[in-house]
Design a protein around this motif. Structure first.
Motif, PDB file in Angstrom:
ATOM      1  N   ARG A 141     -60.846 -64.029 -25.154  1.00 15.21           N
ATOM      2  CA  ARG A 141     -61.831 -64.740 -24.301  1.00 15.21           C
ATOM      3  C   ARG A 141     -61.945 -66.329 -23.419  1.00 15.21           C
ATOM      4  NH1 ARG A 141     -64.973 -62.630 -29.018  1.00 15.21           N
ATOM      5  NH2 ARG A 141     -64.588 -65.952 -29.666  1.00 15.21           N
TER       6      ARG A 141
ATOM      7  N   GLU B  23     -67.333 -72.500 -26.338  1.00 16.88           N
ATOM      8  CA  GLU B  23     -67.652 -71.715 -25.477  1.00 16.88           C
ATOM      9  C   GLU B  23     -66.902 -69.994 -25.755  1.00 16.88           C
ATOM     10  OE1 GLU B  23     -68.763 -70.301 -21.268  1.00 16.88           O
ATOM     11  OE2 GLU B  23     -68.452 -71.602 -21.367  1.00 16.88           O
TER      12      GLU B  23
ATOM     13  N   VAL C 171     -67.330 -68.654 -29.096  1.00 16.64           N
ATOM     14  CA  VAL C 171     -68.937 -67.757 -29.949  1.00 16.64           C
ATOM     15  C   VAL C 171     -69.055 -66.322 -29.477  1.00 16.64           C
ATOM     16  CG1 VAL C 171     -71.542 -67.421 -29.237  1.00 16.64           C
ATOM     17  CG2 VAL C 171     -70.213 -69.365 -28.789  1.00 16.64           C
ATOM     18  N   GLU C 172     -69.181 -65.288 -30.411  1.00 16.94           N
ATOM     19  CA  GLU C 172     -68.870 -64.252 -30.507  1.00 16.94           C
ATOM     20  C   GLU C 172     -70.172 -63.428 -29.359  1.00 16.94           C
ATOM     21  OE1 GLU C 172     -67.789 -61.694 -33.512  1.00 16.94           O
ATOM     22  OE2 GLU C 172     -66.581 -63.430 -34.370  1.00 16.94           O
ATOM     23  N   PRO C 173     -69.285 -62.408 -29.021  1.00 16.60           N
ATOM     24  CA  PRO C 173     -71.084 -61.645 -27.697  1.00 16.60           C
ATOM     25  C   PRO C 173     -71.393 -60.927 -28.285  1.00 16.60           C
ATOM     26  CG  PRO C 173     -68.755 -61.039 -26.177  1.00 16.60           C
ATOM     27  CD  PRO C 173     -68.414 -61.984 -27.704  1.00 16.60           C
ATOM     28  N   LYS C 174     -72.971 -61.030 -28.341  1.00 11.17           N
ATOM     29  CA  LYS C 174     -73.529 -60.330 -29.211  1.00 11.17           C
ATOM     30  C   LYS C 174     -73.685 -58.541 -28.277  1.00 11.17           C
ATOM     31  CE  LYS C 174     -77.472 -63.014 -29.251  1.00 11.17           C
ATOM     32  NZ  LYS C 174     -79.152 -63.312 -29.426  1.00 11.17           N
ATOM     33  N   GLU C 175     -73.589 -57.250 -29.166  1.00 12.49           N
ATOM     34  CA  GLU C 175     -73.268 -56.038 -28.330  1.00 12.49           C
ATOM     35  C   GLU C 175     -75.328 -55.840 -28.372  1.00 12.49           C
ATOM     36  OE1 GLU C 175     -72.208 -52.788 -30.930  1.00 12.49           O
ATOM     37  OE2 GLU C 175     -70.625 -54.180 -31.933  1.00 12.49           O
ATOM     38  N   ARG C 176     -74.903 -55.543 -26.975  1.00 11.61           N
ATOM     39  CA  ARG C 176     -76.119 -55.105 -26.504  1.00 11.61           C
ATOM     40  C   ARG C 176     -76.877 -53.911 -27.374  1.00 11.61           C
ATOM     41  NH1 ARG C 176     -76.561 -52.228 -20.573  1.00 11.61           N
ATOM     42  NH2 ARG C 176     -78.850 -51.451 -20.949  1.00 11.61           N
TER      43      ARG C 176
ATOM     44  N   GLU D 173     -59.015 -63.283 -30.560  1.00 12.34           N
ATOM     45  CA  GLU D 173     -59.445 -63.430 -29.450  1.00 12.34           C
ATOM     46  C   GLU D 173     -60.061 -64.284 -29.097  1.00 12.34           C
ATOM     47  OE1 GLU D 173     -60.506 -62.298 -33.447  1.00 12.34           O
ATOM     48  OE2 GLU D 173     -59.012 -60.244 -32.789  1.00 12.34           O
TER      49      GLU D 173
ATOM     50  N   GLN E 154     -63.118 -66.289 -19.797  1.00 15.86           N
ATOM     51  CA  GLN E 154     -63.735 -67.274 -18.984  1.00 15.86           C
ATOM     52  C   GLN E 154     -62.914 -67.378 -17.814  1.00 15.86           C
ATOM     53  OE1 GLN E 154     -65.684 -68.467 -22.016  1.00 15.86           O
ATOM     54  NE2 GLN E 154     -66.237 -66.458 -22.701  1.00 15.86           N
TER      55      GLN E 154
END
Length: 174
Positions: free
Chosen positions: A90, A132, A135-140, A86, A94
Motif C-alpha cells: 500500500r 497512512e 490503515v487497511e481500506p474498508k470494503e465498500r 500488505e 500510495q
C-alpha cells in the motif's frame, strides 16, 4: 548515575514536546526516531539513509554555504519495520511518485533553516506516510436486497432531483 540522568532527560523531552523527539538508547547504533502523534511507529536510523544537500530558494550566503536540505531514503520492500507485506505494498502504491527505479522512497525537506529541524520534519513525513499505509481500506458496502419496485422508485427520485437542480441553472429552453 549517568544512565539515570539520561533517562530523566529523555522523559522530560517526551513529556514537554509535542513535536517529534529523538530517543537514544544506551548504544549509538540503537538510535530510533519516533513521533509523539504516532507513538507506535519508530524508524530505526541504521536502516534508512539520511543525506544533506544545499537548499534552494532565498537565504543569502546561508543557502550557498550550509547543507540544510535533508533527504531520507529507504528500500520499501526490504523495510520490515514498516509493517506487514500488505502495508508495504500500500505504501508503494500510495507514494509511487516518490519511488525511484531501485524501489527506494525518497523524502526531502528544506522548509527550515537548520539541518536538525529539516531532518526531524523529513522523518515525521515518513512516519505519517507509514501510518497512512498501515490503515487497511474498508470494503465498500453495496446495496443489497432492493426489489425492482425499490430500484424504480430510486431512479424516479434521482430524475426528479435532477429536474429540480437543472431548473435552478437559469437556462430557459424556448
Amino acid at each position: 548515575k549517568d544512565a539515570m540522568n539520561n533517562s530523566r532527560r529523555i522523559f522530560r523531552l517526551i513529556s514537554r514536546n509535542t513535536s517529534p523527539v529523538f530517543f537514544r538508547g544506551w548504544q549509538q547504533s540503537c538510535r530510533t526516531f519516533a513521533s509523539t502523534r504516532n507513538k507506535s511507529i519508530s524508524i530505526p536510523e541504521d536502516r534508512v539513509s539520511i543525506s544533506y544537500t544545499t537548499s534552494q530558494g532565498p537565504g543569502g550566503q546561508n543557502v550557498n554555504k550550509l547543507h540544510t536540505c535533508a533527504e531520507v531514503r529507504f528500500h520499501v520492500q526490504s523495510a520490515d519495520w514498516v509493517g506487514s507485506l500488505e502495508a508495504r505494498q500500500r505504501l508503494s502504491e500510495q507514494q509511487k511518485g516518490r519511488i525511484n527505479k531501485q524501489g527506494e522512497i525518497i523524502v526531502t525537506c528544506q522548509e527550515h533553516r537548520t539541518q536538525k529541524k529539516n531532518r526531524s520534519t523529513c522523518l515525521s513525513k515518513v512516519i505519517d506516510m507509514i501510518a497512512e499505509a498501515r490503515v487497511e481500506p474498508k470494503e465498500r458496502a453495496l446495496y443489497q436486497g432492493l426489489s425492482e419496485r425499490g430500484k424504480e422508485k430510486r431512479k424516479n427520485d434521482k430524475r426528479n432531483r435532477s429536474k429540480v437542480k437543472s431548473s435552478r441553472s437559469g437556462k430557459v429552453e424556448w
